[in-house]
Design a protein around this motif. Structure first.
Motif, mmCIF file in Angstrom:
data_model
loop_
_atom_site.group_PDB
_atom_site.id
_atom_site.type_symbol
_atom_site.label_atom_id
_atom_site.label_comp_id
_atom_site.label_asym_id
_atom_site.label_seq_id
_atom_site.Cartn_x
_atom_site.Cartn_y
_atom_site.Cartn_z
ATOM 1 N N GLN A 29 44.279 52.425 44.201
ATOM 2 C CA GLN A 29 43.239 51.883 45.073
ATOM 3 C C GLN A 29 41.864 52.449 44.698
ATOM 4 O O GLN A 29 40.869 51.721 44.644
ATOM 5 N N GLU A 30 41.828 53.755 44.439
ATOM 6 C CA GLU A 30 40.567 54.398 44.062
ATOM 7 C C GLU A 30 40.069 53.847 42.717
ATOM 8 O O GLU A 30 38.884 53.622 42.525
ATOM 9 N N ARG A 31 40.995 53.644 41.785
ATOM 10 C CA ARG A 31 40.635 53.101 40.480
ATOM 11 C C ARG A 31 40.066 51.693 40.632
ATOM 12 O O ARG A 31 39.050 51.343 40.015
ATOM 13 N N GLU A 32 40.702 50.855 41.450
ATOM 14 C CA GLU A 32 40.205 49.491 41.707
ATOM 15 C C GLU A 32 38.824 49.542 42.350
ATOM 16 O O GLU A 32 37.929 48.768 42.008
ATOM 17 N N SER A 33 38.651 50.478 43.285
ATOM 18 C CA SER A 33 37.364 50.630 43.954
ATOM 19 C C SER A 33 36.288 51.055 42.946
ATOM 20 O O SER A 33 35.170 50.532 42.957
ATOM 21 N N LEU A 34 36.644 51.999 42.058
ATOM 22 C CA LEU A 34 35.695 52.431 41.029
ATOM 23 C C LEU A 34 35.376 51.311 40.048
ATOM 24 O O LEU A 34 34.221 51.154 39.634
ATOM 25 N N LEU A 37 32.948 49.060 41.771
ATOM 26 C CA LEU A 37 31.616 49.675 41.795
ATOM 27 C C LEU A 37 30.960 49.632 40.418
ATOM 28 O O LEU A 37 29.756 49.382 40.291
ATOM 29 N N LEU A 38 31.733 49.874 39.385
ATOM 30 C CA LEU A 38 31.218 49.820 38.020
ATOM 31 C C LEU A 38 30.735 48.410 37.687
ATOM 32 O O LEU A 38 29.654 48.225 37.115
ATOM 33 N N PHE A 39 31.500 47.401 38.064
ATOM 34 C CA PHE A 39 31.111 46.009 37.829
ATOM 35 C C PHE A 39 29.821 45.682 38.581
ATOM 36 O O PHE A 39 28.895 45.102 38.025
ATOM 37 N N GLU A 40 29.771 46.072 39.858
ATOM 38 C CA GLU A 40 28.576 45.801 40.662
ATOM 39 C C GLU A 40 27.353 46.525 40.093
ATOM 40 O O GLU A 40 26.257 45.960 40.039
ATOM 41 N N SER A 41 27.543 47.787 39.663
ATOM 42 C CA SER A 41 26.398 48.518 39.106
ATOM 43 C C SER A 41 25.944 47.873 37.792
ATOM 44 O O SER A 41 24.753 47.848 37.490
ATOM 45 N N THR A 42 26.883 47.331 37.013
ATOM 46 C CA THR A 42 26.525 46.638 35.780
ATOM 47 C C THR A 42 25.713 45.381 36.100
ATOM 48 O O THR A 42 24.710 45.097 35.429
ATOM 49 N N MET A 43 26.128 44.668 37.134
ATOM 50 C CA MET A 43 25.389 43.456 37.527
ATOM 51 C C MET A 43 23.989 43.813 38.028
ATOM 52 O O MET A 43 23.013 43.147 37.695
#
Length: 148
Positions: A29-34, A37-43
């Protein structure tokens, strides 16, 4: 007692397996959440880069516009300087077309200057007349006086 120990061992193993499962599930779950977040920060980063590019283009356009305005203002000032009344009066000869009231008077001024040795170009410049106009006045004057 052995049975109890065996049951206790099995229970401990079951608890460890269950705990391991829960920990792995939490890690997943934490990995999916990260990842999210990584995808959103890239966008967000891509959007920021796009906005910075727009700011750079706008800044460049502003600089170009400012340079164009300064150039226009300099040209406008040059034109004002070239055509200012003080400069115009200083550069104009005493006898200008504004000072001459009639065609006859213009013809007389042109003829007088021509007789004094002025060239057609000089008369044209001094009286702010076209060369053809000066030549025409001279021809009329010569025709009236029968001079060739």
């Amino acid at each position: 007692m052995e049975v109890l120990l065996l049951m206790l061992g099995i229970t401990i193993v079951a608890l460890v397996i269950f705990y391991d499962y829960k920990v792995e599930e939490k890690i997943k779950q934490e990995r999916e959440s990260l990842d999210k977040l990584l995808f959103e920060s890239t966008m967000v980063r891509k959007e920021l880069v796009g906005l910075l590019n727009q700011i750079n283009v706008a800044s460049s356009n502003l600089v170009n516009t400012r340079l164009a305005v300064e150039s226009y203002e300099n040209e406008e000032q040059n034109l004002k300087d070239d055509f200012s009344p003080a400069k115009e009066k200083a550069e104009k000869p005493v006898e200008t077309i504004e000072a001459v009231e009639t065609v006859e008077t213009i013809k007389e001024v042109v003829a007088q200057k021509y007789r004094s040795g002025y060239s057609i170009e000089q008369i044209s410049k001094e009286l702010n007349l076209g060369k053809g106009e000066v030549e025409l006045y001279i021809k009329f004057w010569q025709k009236e006086r029968n001079i060739q």
